[in-house]
Motif scaffolding. Structure first.
Motif, PDB file in Angstrom:
ATOM      1  N   ILE A 281       0.817  -1.218   0.000  1.00 55.73           N
ATOM      2  CA  ILE A 281       0.000   0.000   0.000  1.00 55.73           C
ATOM      3  C   ILE A 281       0.853   1.271   0.000  1.00 55.73           C
ATOM      4  N   PHE A 282       2.082   1.173   0.464  1.00 55.33           N
ATOM      5  CA  PHE A 282       2.920   2.346   0.709  1.00 55.33           C
ATOM      6  C   PHE A 282       2.962   3.346  -0.455  1.00 55.33           C
ATOM      7  N   PRO A 283       3.255   2.942  -1.699  1.00 52.58           N
ATOM      8  CA  PRO A 283       3.338   3.948  -2.770  1.00 52.58           C
ATOM      9  C   PRO A 283       2.016   4.657  -3.032  1.00 52.58           C
ATOM     10  N   HIS A 284       0.902   3.949  -2.823  1.00 57.74           N
ATOM     11  CA  HIS A 284      -0.414   4.515  -3.120  1.00 57.74           C
ATOM     12  C   HIS A 284      -0.754   5.661  -2.173  1.00 57.74           C
ATOM     13  N   THR A 285      -0.550   5.460  -0.876  1.00 63.23           N
ATOM     14  CA  THR A 285      -0.902   6.521   0.077  1.00 63.23           C
ATOM     15  C   THR A 285       0.137   7.641   0.063  1.00 63.23           C
ATOM     16  N   LEU A 286       1.398   7.311  -0.171  1.00 65.35           N
ATOM     17  CA  LEU A 286       2.407   8.369  -0.246  1.00 65.35           C
ATOM     18  C   LEU A 286       2.082   9.334  -1.378  1.00 65.35           C
ATOM     19  N   VAL A 293       1.452  17.493   1.510  1.00 66.63           N
ATOM     20  CA  VAL A 293       2.754  17.531   2.208  1.00 66.63           C
ATOM     21  C   VAL A 293       3.865  17.367   1.176  1.00 66.63           C
ATOM     22  N   ARG A 294       3.882  18.247   0.198  1.00 66.95           N
ATOM     23  CA  ARG A 294       4.792  18.105  -0.944  1.00 66.95           C
ATOM     24  C   ARG A 294       6.255  18.154  -0.515  1.00 66.95           C
ATOM     25  N   ASP A 295       6.615  19.144   0.289  1.00 66.80           N
ATOM     26  CA  ASP A 295       8.014  19.292   0.685  1.00 66.80           C
ATOM     27  C   ASP A 295       8.478  18.104   1.524  1.00 66.80           C
ATOM     28  N   LYS A 296       7.632  17.664   2.447  1.00 66.75           N
ATOM     29  CA  LYS A 296       8.004  16.531   3.284  1.00 66.75           C
ATOM     30  C   LYS A 296       8.107  15.247   2.467  1.00 66.75           C
ATOM     31  N   THR A 297       7.219  15.087   1.485  1.00 68.99           N
ATOM     32  CA  THR A 297       7.287  13.897   0.644  1.00 68.99           C
ATOM     33  C   THR A 297       8.593  13.873  -0.138  1.00 68.99           C
ATOM     34  N   ARG A 298       8.997  15.003  -0.664  1.00 71.68           N
ATOM     35  CA  ARG A 298      10.263  15.072  -1.390  1.00 71.68           C
ATOM     36  C   ARG A 298      11.436  14.802  -0.440  1.00 71.68           C
ATOM     37  N   LEU A 304      15.531   8.425   1.273  1.00 66.43           N
ATOM     38  CA  LEU A 304      15.605   7.049   0.791  1.00 66.43           C
ATOM     39  C   LEU A 304      16.670   6.870  -0.287  1.00 66.43           C
ATOM     40  N   GLY A 305      17.195   7.981  -0.781  1.00 67.22           N
ATOM     41  CA  GLY A 305      18.166   7.906  -1.860  1.00 67.22           C
ATOM     42  C   GLY A 305      17.522   7.788  -3.221  1.00 67.22           C
ATOM     43  N   LEU A 306      16.257   8.214  -3.329  1.00 69.63           N
ATOM     44  CA  LEU A 306      15.520   8.136  -4.590  1.00 69.63           C
ATOM     45  C   LEU A 306      15.394   9.505  -5.229  1.00 69.63           C
ATOM     46  N   GLU A 307      14.970   9.523  -6.492  1.00 72.11           N
ATOM     47  CA  GLU A 307      14.625  10.788  -7.131  1.00 72.11           C
ATOM     48  C   GLU A 307      13.466  11.425  -6.369  1.00 72.11           C
ATOM     49  N   ALA A 308      13.439  12.747  -6.347  1.00 73.76           N
ATOM     50  CA  ALA A 308      12.410  13.453  -5.576  1.00 73.76           C
ATOM     51  C   ALA A 308      11.621  14.389  -6.483  1.00 73.76           C
ATOM     52  N   PRO A 309      10.727  13.844  -7.296  1.00 71.39           N
ATOM     53  CA  PRO A 309       9.946  14.689  -8.212  1.00 71.39           C
ATOM     54  C   PRO A 309       8.877  15.481  -7.476  1.00 71.39           C
ATOM     55  N   ASP A 310       8.356  16.495  -8.143  1.00 69.96           N
ATOM     56  CA  ASP A 310       7.255  17.292  -7.591  1.00 69.96           C
ATOM     57  C   ASP A 310       5.892  16.657  -7.881  1.00 69.96           C
ATOM     58  N   ASP A 311       5.842  15.787  -8.840  1.00 71.64           N
ATOM     59  CA  ASP A 311       4.584  15.222  -9.330  1.00 71.64           C
ATOM     60  C   ASP A 311       4.223  13.955  -8.560  1.00 71.64           C
ATOM     61  N   PRO A 312       2.991  13.856  -8.009  1.00 72.97           N
ATOM     62  CA  PRO A 312       2.587  12.660  -7.259  1.00 72.97           C
ATOM     63  C   PRO A 312       2.670  11.379  -8.083  1.00 72.97           C
ATOM     64  N   ARG A 313       2.336  11.456  -9.382  1.00 70.81           N
ATOM     65  CA  ARG A 313       2.399  10.240 -10.199  1.00 70.81           C
ATOM     66  C   ARG A 313       3.835   9.739 -10.314  1.00 70.81           C
ATOM     67  N   ALA A 314       4.759  10.671 -10.484  1.00 74.03           N
ATOM     68  CA  ALA A 314       6.164  10.284 -10.567  1.00 74.03           C
ATOM     69  C   ALA A 314       6.657   9.749  -9.226  1.00 74.03           C
ATOM     70  N   ALA A 315       6.169  10.333  -8.118  1.00 70.79           N
ATOM     71  CA  ALA A 315       6.540   9.838  -6.784  1.00 70.79           C
ATOM     72  C   ALA A 315       6.014   8.422  -6.584  1.00 70.79           C
ATOM     73  N   PHE A 316       4.795   8.172  -7.080  1.00 71.90           N
ATOM     74  CA  PHE A 316       4.241   6.815  -7.008  1.00 71.90           C
ATOM     75  C   PHE A 316       5.117   5.837  -7.780  1.00 71.90           C
TER      76      PHE A 316
END
Length: 376
Positions: A281-286, A293-298, A304-316
């Protein structure tokens, strides 16, 4: 989100022993307290290695802890406690064993029943010592004051919260996690991650807890993949054990949010292991919460060492790939969940207000169902 001046209580075990070989601290504590009738609450695997604890006296063992324990499982454990009359209860295993140990410690006297203590701060006291020894790196239950048990009649989790369920001693020995297989390591590691992320992005988030949350996320990012690839990597195991403990510290004063609420029906209805349910479930709710909470999500993604996009779909997409690449099964259909159950699950998840009310973005029943459909 709470400001720096907002009130908060940090409740942690009186003693936390962390590091390789600290399991010896259990026997030392038992001797210091004069324990003569220890009761160990464990799953079958850990019940077979109770000797590692080195406990003194007349030892009793309840070794039938189930994944996602239910009320009948608790009642069996309480029957063993009644016969044993313990002066020390030891939770030895994952979150299920430690949660049952908490409940046995406060209910074993028989003065209160489970129905009397469901909810916050209804436990009247505890007469026995409580030691928690985790053997997985995920729940962080050793550091917290909550216990969950499933009611089979309603297929819902009952939550008990009390400072009387806080361990007198938490022994976090990473060496005990060396035997955890790769898929379980991955799923429980993402569960620890979810605790930290949900606390960090919660409406109740607090700077006093954020430091545990962010460092827990960094530890998962640094060590989870290593532990999955090589379970004997002692440094990686220690990093995950610390991340799990930090996640447990987050749960007491802040608690989880939508991720856990949406994951719970997977365990209660379909007996999917809690860590796996949370990881799926983690990617779906994030991604759903990112607009609030855009800044905190990034910041989470960077930690985590991952890319930090601004777009929720890309974050998913980024976090979905992260979990899938660890070997986590990300499809409900592959786990035996029937499509016709999704709507019922959405109704049940939407009713878990104690968690959803913490979520940074309002989450409706239709939106939960859409998550399940996307995950199917």
């Amino acid at each position: 989100m709470n400001t720096l001046a907002a009130r908060i209580e940090l409740i942690q075990p009186e003693i936390v022993a962390f590091g390789s070989g600290t399991i010896a601290r259990v026997a030392q504590f038992a001797r210091e307290k004069g324990a003569r009738r220890p009761l160990v609450i464990a799953d079958a695997f850990n019940a077979a290695r109770v000797d590692l604890l080195g406990l003194p006296g007349d030892i009793s063992v309840f070794g039938e802890v189930k994944p996602e324990p239910d009320i009948p499982n608790l009642e069996k454990a309480l029957a063993v406690a009644k016969a044993a009359g313990p002066d020390l209860v030891v939770g030895f295993g994952g979150g299920s064993a430690m949660d049952l140990a908490k409940l046995v410690a406060v209910l074993g006297s028989g003065r209160q029943k489970l129905v009397d203590v469901v909810g916050p701060d209804k436990v009247e006291g505890r007469d026995v010592f409580l030691v928690q020894v985790p053997t997985t790196s995920g729940t962080g239950s050793e550091g917290g004051i909550r216990a969950l048990v499933t009611d089979p009649a309603t297929e819902n989790k009952l939550a008990v919260q009390s400072r009387f369920m806080l361990a007198d001693l938490a022994v976090v020995d990473p060496d005990l996690t060396m035997t955890v297989p790769p898929q379980v390591t991955a799923a429980t590691g993402v569960d620890a991650l979810a605790h930290c992320v949900e606390a960090f992005t919660s409406r109740k988030a607090h700077p006093a807890i954020d430091l545990y949350a962010v460092e827990g996320i960094r530890l998962v990012g640094r060590y989870l993949r290593r532990a999955v690839v090589d379970g004997s990597d002692r440094e990686a195991r220690a990093g995950l054990s610390l991340a799990s403990l930090y996640g447990g510290f987050c749960l007491g004063p802040v608690n989880t949010t939508a991720g856990h609420a949406v994951a719970y029906p997977l365990g209660t209805r379909h007996h999917i292991a809690h860590g796996l349910a949370c990881a799926l479930i983690f990617p779906h709710t994030l991604a759903f919460n990112m607009p609030a909470v855009r800044d905190k999500t990034r910041e989470v993604l960077k930690a985590l060492g991952l890319e930090a996009p601004d777009d929720p779909r890309a974050a998913f997409d980024t976090t979905y790939r992260y979990c899938a690449d660890l070997g986590v099964e990300m499809r409900l259909s592959a786990l035996g969940v029937p499509r016709e159950d999704l709507a019922t699950m959405a109704t049940e998840a939407h009713a878990i207000r104690r968690l959803l009310d913490n979520n940074p973005r309002d989450l409706g029943k239709d939106e939960i169902l859409a998550m399940y459909e996307a995950a199917f």
